[in-house]
Design an enzyme around this catalytic site. Sequence first.
Site, PDB file in Angstrom:
ATOM      1  CG  ASP A 147      -2.267   0.603   1.000  1.00 10.48           C
ATOM      2  OD1 ASP A 147      -2.292   1.828   0.788  1.00 10.48           O
ATOM      3  OD2 ASP A 147      -3.286  -0.101   1.037  1.00 10.48           O
ATOM      4  CB  SER A 206      -9.502   0.827  -0.057  1.00 11.90           C
ATOM      5  OG  SER A 206      -8.713   0.994  -1.197  1.00 11.90           O
ATOM      6  CG  HIS A 266      -5.349   3.782   1.163  1.00 11.30           C
ATOM      7  ND1 HIS A 266      -4.873   2.556   0.738  1.00 11.30           N
ATOM      8  CD2 HIS A 266      -6.662   3.810   0.810  1.00 11.30           C
ATOM      9  CE1 HIS A 266      -5.844   1.886   0.157  1.00 11.30           C
ATOM     10  NE2 HIS A 266      -6.942   2.623   0.190  1.00 11.30           N
TER      11      HIS A 266
END
EC number: 3.4.21.-
Length: 400
Positions: free
Chosen positions: A159, A346, A191
């Site tokens: 990520d 996600s 994220h």
Amino acid sequence: MALFKVILTAFAALSAVDAARLLSSPNDKDVVPNSYLVVMKDSVTSAEFDSHVTWATDLHGESVSRRGADGLNGFKYSYKINGWHAYSGSFHQETLDEILNNDKVDFVEHDRYVYISGFVTQKDAPSWGLGRVSHRHNGTRDYVYDERAGKGITFYGVDTGIDIHHPDFGGRAVWGTNVVNGTKDNDRQGHGTHTAATATGTKYGLAKNANVVAVKALNDYGAGLWSNIMKALEWCVEDATKKNIIGKAVLNLSISGGKVVAANQAVTKTAKAGIFVSVAAGNDNQDATNKSPASAEGVCCAAATTIRDDKAKFSNYGSVVKIYAPGQGITSATPNNSTGVMSGTSMAAPHVGGVGATLMASKGIAPADLCAELIKVASGPVQNPGSSTTNKLLYNGSGQ
């Protein structure tokens, strides 16, 4: 002379038939001009691959000598994942033509960008995903789970990086690798920390005892090249092999972009190496069949639901979706000891990865069988799941 021309014509036709395919369209906005992913035929050995890479590197050097420096750097990365061989680089058309005509090459594809599949929604919203996946019926916030909670399982978060010092990881997180040039070993975007904590956080996560490895493959804005992500996948397989945790590892890819065959193959080979791979369906409200890594074989592709068990409006759908999971308004850890609320497939994917890790620890289920087990025990039905899409909702088998 006529016979000679016939032979030449036949030879040229044969060469054209044997030439490798160039798959991608250069007009796609996410394609990187003159940058390619070169995939070798299955029959190519490791030694033959190494020899080919040397040949391609020399070929580029000869082209530069003739034409002068043109900003194309040539060879970038080689990839060896569970017997699969490929490489990436930026090449002039003349060099590309030679590569396409090499009998060891299966196909060539343009390198392209892929993006995170989540977005921030609101602050201070309540978290609900933990309670939802541990009960067959909606309406409770209590999280019921096996006490092993992923103990002995390793989670690879491929990520934007992970804030490994965040207290929600309880000292279980370590830095693995960073394949994004020009970035620091941290998570400035947030994220990666959010998705990893959703899967493994002490407070916000499902597999609360799993080990966590940060693998930075996306830049600080949440975008990345498949050439980098494929290198990260190779690193994860090598790391899991070295640590003897093949069969006890989960890898999450909360990213989405246009379909890339080379990328799908790399992801599939990662899964077949013995790592459970959870992926996001994407946030375009369209069929995920044309998305990568959602369309890769051997992965557990997650679409997103709301707190009411509806398909989230943004979520992709389609036959490649294996299961739905909470993905709207998910609270989790963010960098610098903070928390935040994000929405997207996600967020759904690490729910799948986290529940997968708990079942691997509690039941010893092999990675190759894990997605089928999740589908078998799933709850539901998800409302309005989309055309040709499962209505199964992620459930951890708590008995509640």
